[in-house]
Design an enzyme around this catalytic site. Structure first.
Site, mmCIF file in Angstrom:
data_model
loop_
_atom_site.group_PDB
_atom_site.id
_atom_site.type_symbol
_atom_site.label_atom_id
_atom_site.label_comp_id
_atom_site.label_asym_id
_atom_site.label_seq_id
_atom_site.Cartn_x
_atom_site.Cartn_y
_atom_site.Cartn_z
ATOM 1 N N GLY A 36 62.185 44.509 16.444
ATOM 2 C CA GLY A 36 63.431 45.170 16.869
ATOM 3 C C GLY A 36 64.507 44.147 17.214
ATOM 4 O O GLY A 36 65.658 44.256 16.781
ATOM 5 N N HIS A 37 64.132 43.123 17.990
ATOM 6 C CA HIS A 37 65.107 42.073 18.339
ATOM 7 C C HIS A 37 65.628 41.383 17.079
ATOM 8 O O HIS A 37 66.817 41.096 16.948
ATOM 9 C CB HIS A 37 64.446 40.994 19.213
ATOM 10 C CG HIS A 37 64.076 41.439 20.591
ATOM 11 N ND1 HIS A 37 62.776 41.576 20.998
ATOM 12 C CD2 HIS A 37 64.832 41.767 21.661
ATOM 13 C CE1 HIS A 37 62.741 41.960 22.265
ATOM 14 N NE2 HIS A 37 63.976 42.097 22.693
ATOM 15 N N GLN A 61 68.234 43.309 37.818
ATOM 16 C CA GLN A 61 68.090 44.654 37.249
ATOM 17 C C GLN A 61 66.687 45.220 37.469
ATOM 18 O O GLN A 61 66.382 46.303 36.997
ATOM 19 C CB GLN A 61 68.483 44.680 35.768
ATOM 20 C CG GLN A 61 67.531 43.968 34.821
ATOM 21 C CD GLN A 61 68.053 43.939 33.396
ATOM 22 O OE1 GLN A 61 68.994 43.218 33.078
ATOM 23 N NE2 GLN A 61 67.461 44.734 32.516
ATOM 24 N N LYS A 149 67.350 52.298 21.625
ATOM 25 C CA LYS A 149 66.217 52.743 22.454
ATOM 26 C C LYS A 149 66.671 52.882 23.903
ATOM 27 O O LYS A 149 66.302 53.810 24.595
ATOM 28 C CB LYS A 149 65.037 51.773 22.359
ATOM 29 C CG LYS A 149 63.858 52.251 23.198
ATOM 30 C CD LYS A 149 62.627 51.429 22.972
ATOM 31 C CE LYS A 149 62.720 50.073 23.613
ATOM 32 N NZ LYS A 149 62.679 50.115 25.099
ATOM 33 N N ASP A 150 67.500 51.917 24.336
ATOM 34 C CA ASP A 150 68.069 51.981 25.683
ATOM 35 C C ASP A 150 69.402 52.728 25.572
ATOM 36 O O ASP A 150 70.474 52.143 25.716
ATOM 37 C CB ASP A 150 68.271 50.572 26.226
ATOM 38 C CG ASP A 150 66.950 49.843 26.368
ATOM 39 O OD1 ASP A 150 66.228 50.128 27.319
ATOM 40 O OD2 ASP A 150 66.628 49.020 25.482
ATOM 41 N N GLN A 153 71.673 52.685 28.599
ATOM 42 C CA GLN A 153 72.239 51.339 28.769
ATOM 43 C C GLN A 153 73.434 51.143 27.835
ATOM 44 O O GLN A 153 74.478 50.620 28.225
ATOM 45 C CB GLN A 153 71.148 50.308 28.480
ATOM 46 C CG GLN A 153 71.646 48.884 28.356
ATOM 47 C CD GLN A 153 70.530 47.872 28.295
ATOM 48 O OE1 GLN A 153 69.922 47.552 29.305
ATOM 49 N NE2 GLN A 153 70.249 47.329 27.128
ATOM 50 N N SER A 186 59.141 45.090 24.282
ATOM 51 C CA SER A 186 58.335 43.966 24.779
ATOM 52 C C SER A 186 57.262 44.485 25.724
ATOM 53 O O SER A 186 56.182 43.903 25.841
ATOM 54 C CB SER A 186 59.226 42.961 25.516
ATOM 55 O OG SER A 186 60.267 42.562 24.664
#
Ligand code: PAF
Length: 282
Positions: A36-37, A61, A149-150, A153, A186
């Site tokens: 993904g990264h 965070q 996914k986030d 965010q 992760s």
């Protein structure tokens, strides 16, 4: 690929790129790279001349009792993977470099950051926005790429960037999934064998909800009941939240509409996983 560890060097490098007429794309990460990264890095490379990847496990965070101390780390492997993905700079500041003194300043995106993960992780988005704001100031990117996914965010960072006139284009990258549908993260590395099998329930619940919505089920309560049924069948899984919200405002909905988003946060054992999908996306 250059490894930069200080804010001054990073700032000077970015200024040199501007002077050379190059655009800079930033991929903010906490490391422990997966496919993904790498996909975010590739997208940044397609959209800008030079890619900077920041790798920083941001303490502010994480809440008390969360996984800051054991967050997976492997700098050597990350370095090799970033290099192979054509990254120009891996920015790896230490905590004292990012926070030379205990920070008293926080960026709060009040309404969008309040529900969903903001409800179950108080202060989390203040920490995310503050570090992303600092990275924007240090790297001065033209654009920054974040994964869907986030989803919350992404919404919060978009709002912060617009509200504070940052002039950074925020680019969203689709969720990258394993072959059985589990969204890459992760934190998947924490899962035991049986937990890894149960973890597919998030995606199975999403697929079921999308099928029902496509077949005309418009009652959010009925869809959420089906989602809960699929997830709670597993003894080692606990729902933190399962909500259907409007994708832009993140306001909870009673009936499915064109922009309805199913957002999930569950604990598989002690590991917190999130996933989401638009219900009626073609
Ligand atoms: O999504 C993440 O990995 C982090 O929240 C981010 C954006 C790198 C900020 O620390």
């Amino acid at each position: 690929m250059e490894i930069i560890t200080t804010t001054k060097q990073m700032h000077d490098w970015s200024r040199s790129q501007v002077a050379a007429g190059k655009t800079v794309g930033l991929v903010p990460t906490m490391g422990y790279f997966h496919a993904g990264h790498l996909s975010l890095m590739r997208m940044a490379g397609e959209l800008s001349d030079r890619v900077v990847v920041s790798l920083f496990v941001n303490p502010i965070q994480f809440g008390p009792g969360e996984d800051l101390a054991c967050y997976p780390r492997n700098l050597e492997r990350d370095q090799e993977m970033a290099e192979r993905s054509g990254v120009a700079v891996l920015f790896v500041p230490s905590t004292p470099v990012m926070y030379p003194e205990p920070p008293e300043t926080r960026i709060t995106v009040a309404r969008l950051g309040a529900g969903l993960c903001g409800g179950s992780r108080p202060g989390h988005f203040d920490g995310v926005c503050t570090v992303v704001g600092k990275l924007f100031n240090i790297v001065s990117p033209d654009l920054a790429v974040f994964g869907r996914k986030d989803f919350q965010q992404l919404a919060v960072i978009r709002k912060m960037t617009a509200d504070l006139n940052w002039g950074v284009e925020i680019v969203a990258h689709p969720i990258i999934r394993e072959s059985d549908g589990l969204a890459m993260s992760s934190r998947n590395s924490y899962l035991s064998g049986p937990e890894r099998s149960s973890a597919t329930c998030l995606y199975r619940a999403i697929v079921k909800a999308r099928e029902l919505a496509a077949a005309g089920e418009g009652e959010v309560a009925r869809l959420l009941a089906e989602v809960e049924k699929i997830i709670t069948v597993h003894d080692n899984v606990r729902i933190e939240y399962a909500e259907i919200v409007e994708a832009t405002s993140l306001e909870p909905q009673l009936r499915v509409g064109p922009d309805s988003l199913l957002a999930l946060a569950v604990r598989v054992g002690v590991t917190r996983l999130i996933d989401n999908a638009l219900l009626l996306e073609s």
